[in-house]
Scaffold this motif. Sequence first.
Motif, PDB file in Angstrom:
ATOM      1  N   PRO A 151       0.782  -1.230   0.000  1.00 27.64           N
ATOM      2  CA  PRO A 151       0.000   0.000   0.000  1.00 27.64           C
ATOM      3  C   PRO A 151       0.818   1.287   0.000  1.00 27.64           C
ATOM      4  N   SER A 152       0.175   2.354  -0.475  1.00 23.51           N
ATOM      5  CA  SER A 152       0.661   3.723  -0.372  1.00 23.51           C
ATOM      6  C   SER A 152      -0.476   4.550   0.201  1.00 23.51           C
ATOM      7  N   THR A 153      -0.143   5.486   1.058  1.00 21.70           N
ATOM      8  CA  THR A 153      -1.157   6.322   1.689  1.00 21.70           C
ATOM      9  C   THR A 153      -1.694   7.344   0.691  1.00 21.70           C
ATOM     10  N   ILE A 154      -3.034   7.478   0.629  1.00 13.48           N
ATOM     11  CA  ILE A 154      -3.627   8.513  -0.220  1.00 13.48           C
ATOM     12  C   ILE A 154      -4.352   9.565   0.616  1.00 13.48           C
ATOM     13  N   SER A 155      -4.698   9.232   1.850  1.00 10.59           N
ATOM     14  CA  SER A 155      -5.353  10.184   2.736  1.00 10.59           C
ATOM     15  C   SER A 155      -4.988   9.831   4.163  1.00 10.59           C
ATOM     16  N   PHE A 156      -4.681  10.860   4.961  1.00 11.90           N
ATOM     17  CA  PHE A 156      -4.235  10.622   6.330  1.00 11.90           C
ATOM     18  C   PHE A 156      -4.724  11.762   7.207  1.00 11.90           C
ATOM     19  N   ALA A 157      -5.322  11.440   8.340  1.00 11.58           N
ATOM     20  CA  ALA A 157      -5.753  12.449   9.302  1.00 11.58           C
ATOM     21  C   ALA A 157      -5.293  12.022  10.686  1.00 11.58           C
ATOM     22  N   ALA A 158      -4.829  12.986  11.473  1.00 12.55           N
ATOM     23  CA  ALA A 158      -4.365  12.697  12.828  1.00 12.55           C
ATOM     24  C   ALA A 158      -4.921  13.735  13.786  1.00 12.55           C
ATOM     25  N   GLU A 159      -5.363  13.285  14.942  1.00 13.29           N
ATOM     26  CA  GLU A 159      -5.779  14.156  16.028  1.00 13.29           C
ATOM     27  C   GLU A 159      -4.899  13.820  17.223  1.00 13.29           C
ATOM     28  N   PHE A 160      -4.295  14.839  17.794  1.00  9.78           N
ATOM     29  CA  PHE A 160      -3.405  14.633  18.938  1.00  9.78           C
ATOM     30  C   PHE A 160      -4.191  14.865  20.222  1.00  9.78           C
ATOM     31  N   LEU A 161      -4.282  13.823  21.045  1.00  4.46           N
ATOM     32  CA  LEU A 161      -5.048  13.896  22.281  1.00  4.46           C
ATOM     33  C   LEU A 161      -4.200  14.382  23.442  1.00  4.46           C
ATOM     34  N   SER A 162      -2.898  14.106  23.387  1.00 10.03           N
ATOM     35  CA  SER A 162      -1.977  14.576  24.421  1.00 10.03           C
ATOM     36  C   SER A 162      -0.565  14.511  23.861  1.00 10.03           C
ATOM     37  N   ALA A 163       0.364  15.058  24.610  1.00 10.95           N
ATOM     38  CA  ALA A 163       1.771  15.032  24.200  1.00 10.95           C
ATOM     39  C   ALA A 163       2.315  13.614  24.329  1.00 10.95           C
ATOM     40  N   GLY A 164       3.219  13.242  23.434  1.00 10.53           N
ATOM     41  CA  GLY A 164       3.839  11.920  23.486  1.00 10.53           C
ATOM     42  C   GLY A 164       5.001  11.888  24.458  1.00 10.53           C
ATOM     43  N   ASP A 165       5.131  10.802  25.188  1.00  7.45           N
ATOM     44  CA  ASP A 165       6.170  10.621  26.204  1.00  7.45           C
ATOM     45  C   ASP A 165       7.341   9.857  25.609  1.00  7.45           C
ATOM     46  N   ALA A 166       8.528  10.460  25.626  1.00  4.24           N
ATOM     47  CA  ALA A 166       9.719   9.828  25.042  1.00  4.24           C
ATOM     48  C   ALA A 166      10.249   8.672  25.877  1.00  4.24           C
ATOM     49  N   HIS A 167       9.660   8.424  27.039  1.00  8.06           N
ATOM     50  CA  HIS A 167      10.127   7.340  27.906  1.00  8.06           C
ATOM     51  C   HIS A 167       9.310   6.063  27.737  1.00  8.06           C
ATOM     52  N   SER A 168       8.321   6.097  26.843  1.00 12.63           N
ATOM     53  CA  SER A 168       7.457   4.939  26.616  1.00 12.63           C
ATOM     54  C   SER A 168       7.362   4.666  25.125  1.00 12.63           C
ATOM     55  N   PRO A 169       7.286   3.400  24.736  1.00 13.95           N
ATOM     56  CA  PRO A 169       7.146   3.102  23.303  1.00 13.95           C
ATOM     57  C   PRO A 169       5.788   3.542  22.777  1.00 13.95           C
ATOM     58  N   LEU A 170       5.753   3.856  21.494  1.00 11.89           N
ATOM     59  CA  LEU A 170       4.487   4.151  20.827  1.00 11.89           C
ATOM     60  C   LEU A 170       3.849   2.830  20.417  1.00 11.89           C
ATOM     61  N   ILE A 171       2.550   2.747  20.575  1.00 11.81           N
ATOM     62  CA  ILE A 171       1.810   1.547  20.177  1.00 11.81           C
ATOM     63  C   ILE A 171       0.642   1.996  19.311  1.00 11.81           C
ATOM     64  N   ALA A 172       0.480   1.368  18.174  1.00 11.58           N
ATOM     65  CA  ALA A 172      -0.640   1.662  17.280  1.00 11.58           C
ATOM     66  C   ALA A 172      -1.409   0.373  17.025  1.00 11.58           C
ATOM     67  N   ARG A 173      -2.689   0.410  17.317  1.00 14.54           N
ATOM     68  CA  ARG A 173      -3.590  -0.699  17.009  1.00 14.54           C
ATOM     69  C   ARG A 173      -4.364  -0.283  15.774  1.00 14.54           C
ATOM     70  N   VAL A 174      -4.222  -1.030  14.703  1.00 10.33           N
ATOM     71  CA  VAL A 174      -4.828  -0.660  13.428  1.00 10.33           C
ATOM     72  C   VAL A 174      -5.849  -1.713  13.024  1.00 10.33           C
ATOM     73  N   GLU A 175      -7.065  -1.243  12.744  1.00 15.86           N
ATOM     74  CA  GLU A 175      -8.124  -2.123  12.257  1.00 15.86           C
ATOM     75  C   GLU A 175      -8.293  -1.888  10.761  1.00 15.86           C
ATOM     76  N   VAL A 176      -8.609  -2.955  10.044  1.00 14.43           N
ATOM     77  CA  VAL A 176      -8.891  -2.861   8.605  1.00 14.43           C
ATOM     78  C   VAL A 176     -10.347  -3.279   8.434  1.00 14.43           C
ATOM     79  N   PRO A 177     -11.294  -2.329   8.604  1.00 12.37           N
ATOM     80  CA  PRO A 177     -12.703  -2.697   8.536  1.00 12.37           C
ATOM     81  C   PRO A 177     -13.186  -3.068   7.138  1.00 12.37           C
ATOM     82  N   ARG A 178     -12.470  -2.560   6.112  1.00 12.46           N
ATOM     83  CA  ARG A 178     -12.910  -2.872   4.750  1.00 12.46           C
ATOM     84  C   ARG A 178     -11.748  -2.727   3.786  1.00 12.46           C
ATOM     85  N   HIS A 179     -11.686  -3.642   2.820  1.00 11.98           N
ATOM     86  CA  HIS A 179     -10.691  -3.503   1.762  1.00 11.98           C
ATOM     87  C   HIS A 179     -11.202  -4.185   0.500  1.00 11.98           C
ATOM     88  N   GLY A 180     -10.745  -3.660  -0.626  1.00 15.18           N
ATOM     89  CA  GLY A 180     -11.082  -4.229  -1.924  1.00 15.18           C
ATOM     90  C   GLY A 180      -9.819  -4.654  -2.626  1.00 15.18           C
TER      91      GLY A 180
END
Length: 189
Positions: A151-180
């Motif tokens: 894949p290549s990204t064609i649209s991306f939106a991000a909302e920041f809820l709080s500042a990121g902490d450099a002392h903890s790893p980032l974790i992203a849970r990604v769901e794929v509700p639909r694909h063709g």
Amino acid sequence: FAMTVSIAVEFLSAGTVGAPLEATGEPLQVTGRMAFARGRVTQQGKIIALWSGVVRHVARTKVMGRKEQATVAAPAPQTVPDGFELLSNASVYSRHIGPSYARKEVDGATLIQPTLPRMCNSGGVLHGGYMMSFADSAVTRAAGIVTGMAPSTISFAAEFLSAGDAHSPLIARVEVPRHGKSLAFLRGL
């Protein structure tokens, strides 16, 4: 000092290596605490992407105070939980921002990336651009894991809820509700 609250980007074309990118923007409305803007990214006169975003104005003394607090504690080693595999075939850029690890889920994937102080902005918290790069890598990797596409990204939106902490790893849970056959819709949490 401005902190990004949200940003949305629509990618219209791929950029090329070697030619500089130019980003321009215009304020749409500026209030005492917020600014709303939009703009474009071009390369050699061709529009590569369109963006819109919201930033919040924060007093520099508040941001620098947060930075001083963040630098007091020495970073502890960050571990990756069992069941995650190193993404050894990540892109050159993804490897540049740091090693990522993935675990396939029933409806997507979970990715984790240990963080380092070099990933921080001048305020001592994780840089929003770094977090968006990791999120973009996470959604494209999840799409690849679930669909078998490259894949290549064609649209991306991000909302920041709080500042990121450099002392903890980032974790992203990604769901794929639909694909063709050629397009996948993803949701990152």
